[in-house]
Design an enzyme around this catalytic site. Structure first.
Site, PDB file in Angstrom:
ATOM      1  CE  LYS A 149      -4.276  -1.553   2.016  1.00 24.98           C
ATOM      2  NZ  LYS A 149      -3.907  -2.465   3.242  1.00 24.98           N
ATOM      3  N   GLY A 150       2.162   1.043   0.389  1.00 26.73           N
ATOM      4  CA  GLY A 150       2.965   2.252   0.477  1.00 26.73           C
ATOM      5  C   GLY A 150       3.308   2.669  -0.489  1.00 26.73           C
ATOM      6  CB  CYS A 151       3.614   6.259  -2.147  1.00 29.21           C
ATOM      7  SG  CYS A 151       1.848   6.596  -2.006  1.00 29.21           S
ATOM      8  CB  ILE A 152       8.485   5.509  -0.944  1.00 30.99           C
ATOM      9  CG1 ILE A 152       9.951   5.658  -1.204  1.00 30.99           C
ATOM     10  CG2 ILE A 152       8.097   5.876   0.391  1.00 30.99           C
ATOM     11  CD1 ILE A 152      10.515   6.560  -2.200  1.00 30.99           C
TER      12      ILE A 152
END
Lengths: 105, 176
Positions: free
Chosen positions: A102-105
């Site tokens: 789910k994280g962007c990075i």
């Protein structure tokens, strides 16, 4: 909710094909899942990533991102792209029987 | 509940048209450096051909003398508020007080670092490792009297506008 058969076992998957019940995954499923994403053989380096993802998910409750794997498991990003080409984040989560990160990075 | 008999190939493996994306980085403020880097990182991780073209003030993002020290200022930013106090505006003019830029920069670095985002030079390393291509604008390089050696080692080449147009043919182009 959909189920699919992998190695004769029924497992729950979401509409994209990711397994939704983490406990239904066992290590013997990983090579079969890997084949579905174009990885013919799981090397020891693949297993380092898969086992890290599993233990991290158990501890954190979410799938580690590439950045987290490179900093916490010590596998360089370049190597992650070699092991799981093109879409490493999704491929490794899929093979490890986890939701996509789910994280962007 | 439905049951399939064949193993399910994940939908992300479906063959789609090859996608290409180009970011143009034209700003050298710390807060303007991150958006393209974060999106480019996401793009390359999705198997999308990814290019970043640095021009004008964006050159500070790849200049070895400045890339470690990009700054964030309150000046001209009306969206400033104390942490988690969204109803309260901070007078952006406070940014003119000596030391304020340093403090705001420190704070932004701390907040974005807590999200797992690396500092700009390391972020560029990461992007190059992941397969993104970095390009420097020829006119900016000439205007600022820079050479390739002055820039981050991952910069592929110095290219002019015509070359950028060739490079970005068929791509989605995002200007920052």
């Amino acid at each position: 909710m959909t189920t699919t058969l992998i190695a004769g076992r029924e497992v729950h998957v979401d509409e994209e094909g990711f397994m939704t019940v983490s406990s239904e995954w066992t290590e013997d499923l990983a090579p079969l899942l890997a084949k579905q994403v174009g990885i013919d053989e799981l090397t020891p380096d693949h297993w380092v990533v898969i086992r890290f993802l599993r233990s991290d998910f158990a501890a954190e409750g979410e799938t580690a991102t590439l950045r987290r794997i490179s900093t916490s498991a010590g596998v360089p990003t370049k190597r992650l792209f070699e092991l799981f080409p093109q879409k490493p984040g999704k491929k490794m989560a899929y093979v490890a029987g986890l939701p996509k990160p789910k994280g962007c990075i | 509940m439905t049951t399939q008999t064949a193993p399910k190939v994940p939908s992300f493996m479906e063959k789609k048209a090859d996608r290409k994306i180009c970011f143009i980085c034209s700003k050298g403020n710390l807060d303007m450096a991150y958006p393209a880097l974060i999106m480019a990182n996401g793009a390359v991780g999705e198997g999308i051909e990814t290019h970043i073209f640095f021009t004008f003030w964006g050159m500070d993002m790849i200049n070895k003398k400045t890339m470690h020290d990009l700054k964030f200022t309150l000046l001209g930013n009306t969206a400033m508020h104390p942490p988690r106090r969204f109803g309260i505006s901070m007078a952006q003019g406070l940014g003119g007080i000596p030391g304020m830029t340093r403090m705001a920069t420190w704070m932004l670095k701390k907040q974005i670092g807590a999200q797992g985002v690396p500092p700009v030079p390391e972020f560029l390393d990461l992007l190059v490792e992941s397969g993104a291509k970095l390009w420097a604008c020829k006119m900016s390089v000439d205007m600022m009297e820079l050479e390739k050696g002055d820039m981050h080692d991952g910069v592929e080449d110095i290219i002019n506008v015509a070359q950028f147009m060739e490079l970005s043919e068929g791509a989605q182009v995002i200007f920052v």
